[in-house]
Design an enzyme around this catalytic site. Structure first.
Site, mmCIF file in Angstrom:
data_model
loop_
_atom_site.group_PDB
_atom_site.id
_atom_site.type_symbol
_atom_site.label_atom_id
_atom_site.label_comp_id
_atom_site.label_asym_id
_atom_site.label_seq_id
_atom_site.Cartn_x
_atom_site.Cartn_y
_atom_site.Cartn_z
ATOM 1 N NE ARG A 137 -48.440 -7.602 3.834
ATOM 2 C CZ ARG A 137 -47.965 -7.712 5.055
ATOM 3 N NH1 ARG A 137 -46.646 -7.606 5.266
ATOM 4 N NH2 ARG A 137 -48.751 -7.930 6.084
ATOM 5 N NE ARG A 144 -51.845 -5.955 9.502
ATOM 6 C CZ ARG A 144 -50.702 -6.621 9.312
ATOM 7 N NH1 ARG A 144 -49.563 -5.958 9.244
ATOM 8 N NH2 ARG A 144 -50.683 -7.932 9.205
ATOM 9 C CD GLU A 187 -48.134 -3.419 11.295
ATOM 10 O OE1 GLU A 187 -47.003 -3.891 11.536
ATOM 11 O OE2 GLU A 187 -48.746 -3.654 10.244
#
Length: 544
Positions: free
Chosen positions: A479, A415, A399
């Site tokens: 995250r 990414r 990504e």
């Protein structure tokens, strides 16, 4: 001898008196998470009291800073949430459960779960000083309390809440406070999409852009059955805001395939969207991957070679020429751009850009015939009629987001499956050749997650300098710590003094940035408090 005995007796008496008079320490943690205007409860403080000698919580005092707009606050509340499980004793926790207000349970995302919390005090329309006097009996051992904030519906997204816990009384005495976090600025936000909205279990994968009319356009996956990736029952949803994010219209579906060609909805999923505003024509494009069949296995491993919809994911577009109100039928461009040997081709996700010369560019990712992922770009020089892909920027990347840093010069921020930090590359020929940027794999840390990058030209912002803005989970593991960063040197550095932390808690971590106006950046992201959270941050908060 008598003098020594008397002195020893006095010391023992003093120690005994101190033990009797000393109150248990109150441990306090102030949150660093969004305060959602649409919620009736938001966690401001966690309070932990290990009641070794104390019998009663008599008082908690808060003080709001003078700059806080108190007229926007509907209520401040104090909740009690019980005690600790025996198996966790000896560990430091600030709540007996993961969340007092769920972000994932449909229909339970806006207020405190009453099975976990008892409201014991409330002050409506408070002043600068708030005093709770619950005189609440303490359970022997660990007791959990928390302070909740409710905002009024018309609160401004750029307002801030600055508040501190000034004192706590146990058994009528001031208790020592142990603060487990620094004093925080609480930023407001809107839950654009919550679990259960429009009958959907979850919403994921945000994209965000600003139309030529100033309308904010947020896209995302509508994942009806669960939060899992394609292949599943997934549509691409869109929310519009014409008032800079304060309110959002009813969801639209730019891409939805239903039961196409006799396949059930859960085998006609379309998702991972990106959005692009053609700055020259005003046309708005949404791009996504449509998966037909695949037996409800994950598309990442089940999409195969070839270009037919029976074997491989399809790259589809939809466009709007009326500021995002209505959308065209799907436009399938798979044959235009996909090498048949590739197993999977899809977009960024997030957003695309219009270059200064009018070229439209989306970031892409693909899995080659050896199952190796690569990131790159696709582009159109005829305003979306035809598209091309040249070469990938780097292997084992997925990504990505693209920006134009100088006329004709594109930066791709990727990414990287190697983990630890973002990969960055530059092209001057629309992806025919690539050069590694000096910041690659060294400047921007990541936990292997999607991120957002936008370029803001000097003439388009109040700072008067070219700026790169970046957002992601600012960590290498987990995250959490969603942060907006800024660079004034073309991405060579992102000084920590420019960081604005939005959410310290855990979520899915994806985000997308856009400029709301020349003073303010907007972000749509997967937060710890809502599946799609929108916040607005002044550039002067970043670049002070």
């Amino acid at each position: 001898m008598k003098t020594k005995i008397s002195l020893l007796f006095l010391l023992q008496l003093f120690a005994l008196t101190f033990i009797i008079q000393a109150a248990d320490t109150v441990q306090v943690k102030q949150t660093k998470i969004p305060i959602l205007i649409d919620r009736t409860d938001n966690v401001l403080f966690y309070v932990r009291i290990d009641a070794k000698s104390s019998k009663e919580l008599n008082e908690i005092k808060l003080r709001f800073a003078d700059e806080v707009n108190l007229s926007e606050i509907a209520a401040v509340k104090l909740y009690y949430s019980g005690t600790e499980a025996a198996q966790r004793r000896g560990e430091l926790h600030f709540a007996p459960v993961g969340q007092y207000i769920s972000s994932h349970s449909p229909g339970e995302t806006l207020s405190a779960n009453e099975s976990y919390s008892i409201k014991i005090s409330e002050e409506k329309s408070p002043g600068n000083d708030v005093v709770f006097s619950p005189n609440y009996k303490l359970f022997p051992g660990i007791n959990y309390f928390w302070v909740s904030l409710q905002m009024k519906p018309n609160s401004s997204l750029v307002s801030k809440i600055v508040v501190e816990m000034s004192s706590v009384k146990l058994d009528g005495k001031d208790a020592p406070l142990s603060m487990f976090s620094e004093k925080a600025v609480h930023r407001l936000g809107i839950g654009v999409r919550h679990a259960g909205d429009d009958g959907s279990a979850s919403f994921r994968i945000p994209g965000l852009d600003t139309s030529n009319e100033g309308t904010l356009l947020g896209v995302y996956d509508v994942r009806y059955n669960s939060s899992v990736d394609l292949q599943e029952y997934v549509d691409v949803g869109l929310s519009r805001s014409t008032d800079k994010g304060q309110t959002w219209e009813k969801m639209r579906l730019p891409l939805s395939f239903g039961e196409t060609d006799g396949m059930p909805k859960a085998q006609n999923g379309v998702g991972d969207p990106a959005i692009l505003v053609d700055k020259k024509t005003g046309t708005i494009w949404v791009i996504a991957a449509w998966t037909h069949g695949m037996g409800n296995g994950r598309a990442w491993t089940n999409s195969m070679s070839g270009n037919g919809k029976e074997t491989t994911a399809q790259l589809v577009l939809s466009k709007s020429t009326d500021d995002g109100k209505t959308w065209s039928e799907p436009i399938n461009i798979t044959e235009q751009v996909k090498d048949p040997s590739w197993n999977f081709l899809l977009q960024g996700p997030g957003k695309g850009i219009t270059m200064e010369d009018g070229t439209l560019v989306f970031a892409i990712q693909f899995i080659d015939s050896e199952r190796m992922p690569h990131a790159g770009i696709m582009y159109s020089r005829d305003h979306g009629e035809t598209w091309k892909i040249h070469n990938p920027a780097r292997s084992n990347t997925t990504e990505a987001q693209v920006v134009e840093v100088e006329p004709g010069v594109l930066m791709l921020n990727m990414r990287d499956n190697r983990g630890g930090s973002r990969a960055v590359a530059i092209t001057t020929d629309l992806g025919k050749t690539w050069k590694e940027h000096p910041s690659s794999r060294s400047v921007l840390q990541e936990p292997v997650c999607m991120a957002s990058l936008i370029s803001v030209k000097a003439e388009d912002n109040i700072i008067g300098k070219d700026i790169l803005l970046f957002s992601n989970p600012n960590t290498t593991k987990g995250r959490n710590n969603i942060t907006i960063k800024a660079s004034l040197d073309g991405g060579l550095t992102f000084p920590t003094e420019y960081d604005v932390l939005l959410d310290e808690d855990y979520g899915w971590g994806y985000s997308c940035l856009t400029m709301i106006d020349e003073e303010t950046v907007g972000i749509l992201y997967e937060s710890s408090v809502a599946h799609m959270t929108f916040q607005a941050v002044k550039l002067t908060d970043l670049i002070k």
